[in-house]
Design a protein around this motif. Sequence first.
Motif, PDB file in Angstrom:
ATOM      1  N   ALA A 189      24.864  -7.881 -14.198  1.00  8.19           N
ATOM      2  CA  ALA A 189      25.059  -8.895 -15.193  1.00  8.19           C
ATOM      3  C   ALA A 189      23.905 -10.267 -14.862  1.00  8.19           C
ATOM      4  N   LEU A 190      24.108 -10.397 -13.646  1.00  5.25           N
ATOM      5  CA  LEU A 190      23.144 -11.586 -13.294  1.00  5.25           C
ATOM      6  C   LEU A 190      21.798 -11.281 -13.477  1.00  5.25           C
ATOM      7  N   ARG A 191      21.169 -10.166 -13.194  1.00  2.91           N
ATOM      8  CA  ARG A 191      19.882  -9.763 -13.429  1.00  2.91           C
ATOM      9  C   ARG A 191      19.749  -9.927 -15.057  1.00  2.91           C
ATOM     10  N   ASP A 192      20.393  -9.264 -15.822  1.00  3.45           N
ATOM     11  CA  ASP A 192      20.342  -9.449 -17.480  1.00  3.45           C
ATOM     12  C   ASP A 192      20.120 -10.836 -17.737  1.00  3.45           C
ATOM     13  N   ALA A 193      21.176 -11.638 -17.273  1.00  4.88           N
ATOM     14  CA  ALA A 193      20.872 -13.056 -17.528  1.00  4.88           C
ATOM     15  C   ALA A 193      19.588 -13.725 -17.071  1.00  4.88           C
ATOM     16  N   VAL A 194      18.908 -13.356 -16.012  1.00  2.00           N
ATOM     17  CA  VAL A 194      17.744 -13.740 -15.311  1.00  2.00           C
ATOM     18  C   VAL A 194      16.529 -13.205 -16.581  1.00  2.00           C
ATOM     19  N   LEU A 195      16.821 -11.911 -16.980  1.00  2.00           N
ATOM     20  CA  LEU A 195      15.820 -11.445 -17.665  1.00  2.00           C
ATOM     21  C   LEU A 195      15.726 -12.389 -19.442  1.00  2.00           C
ATOM     22  N   PRO A 233      12.367  -9.366 -12.152  1.00  2.00           N
ATOM     23  CA  PRO A 233      13.364  -8.268 -11.499  1.00  2.00           C
ATOM     24  C   PRO A 233      12.291  -6.847 -11.783  1.00  2.00           C
ATOM     25  N   LEU A 234      12.344  -6.440 -10.593  1.00  2.00           N
ATOM     26  CA  LEU A 234      11.726  -5.038 -10.446  1.00  2.00           C
ATOM     27  C   LEU A 234      12.683  -4.118 -11.284  1.00  2.00           C
ATOM     28  N   TYR A 270      18.491  -5.556  -5.574  1.00  2.00           N
ATOM     29  CA  TYR A 270      17.607  -5.311  -6.501  1.00  2.00           C
ATOM     30  C   TYR A 270      16.579  -6.651  -6.001  1.00  2.00           C
ATOM     31  N   GLU A 271      15.234  -6.619  -6.508  1.00  2.00           N
ATOM     32  CA  GLU A 271      14.426  -7.542  -6.430  1.00  2.00           C
ATOM     33  C   GLU A 271      13.843  -8.456  -7.422  1.00  2.00           C
ATOM     34  N   ILE A 272      13.873  -9.773  -7.274  1.00  2.00           N
ATOM     35  CA  ILE A 272      13.467 -10.731  -8.362  1.00  2.00           C
ATOM     36  C   ILE A 272      12.153 -11.352  -7.698  1.00  2.00           C
ATOM     37  N   TRP A 273      10.875 -11.151  -8.394  1.00  2.00           N
ATOM     38  CA  TRP A 273       9.693 -11.690  -7.781  1.00  2.00           C
ATOM     39  C   TRP A 273       9.722 -13.220  -8.798  1.00  2.00           C
TER      40      TRP A 273
END
Length: 203
Positions: free
Chosen positions: A58-64, A76-77, A93-96
């Motif tokens: 959910a955090l990854r989707d929010a960042v996207l 995010p990779l 997972y990685e976020i550049w």
Amino acid sequence: MQITQYTEEQEQEDIQEAEIAAAPPTDLKKVLDEEIKEWHFHIYFHQRNKKEHEAALALRDAVLRLRRDGAFVAVPLWRVNVDPIGPHPAGSYEIWCPSESFASVFSYLCMHRGELSILVHPLTREERKDHDTRKAWIGASWPLDLVTLPVRSSEVPSQYQSLRLGYSAPPDRRPLESRRAAGRKIEAILAREDEAAKAPIDA
């Protein structure tokens, strides 16, 4: 065979030399040349914990979504690791993130990570040191397996060069003297602030 005695005076000299060598640099050009321009955020979750896994996604989707809407640049990779990989001991997972967006991304993750732990490290040629003495944590720290990482690479690991950010950004060609002039203006303003420390006066 003649044995040279190591005197206390020599020992003190060696200690002083080591302290001088370890002193933080203040040469303006050197500091600008070695500035870190790209970062990784690694979001960790216990891979068998469904709640943590869902929170991480959910955090990854929010960042996207926020990247899409222009809040910051963070990449995010494509892959989410559901098992340990490389130095990382759990699901992750990685976020550049380029330096241009670092403060915004750091702020967002600090505020909205929930219970997740996040490893923050720079991208330089010294990958092992980046994950060891240069890293920081948002939340609880995790042990890393550093033996999987190279000590030094031949090139800076620049990513997503098409964005023209981070190490791929056009160089800042402002003369050093213009930076020093800007610094003097800041010092003049802060001279009126009682709580602000004053810069040392060089001999």
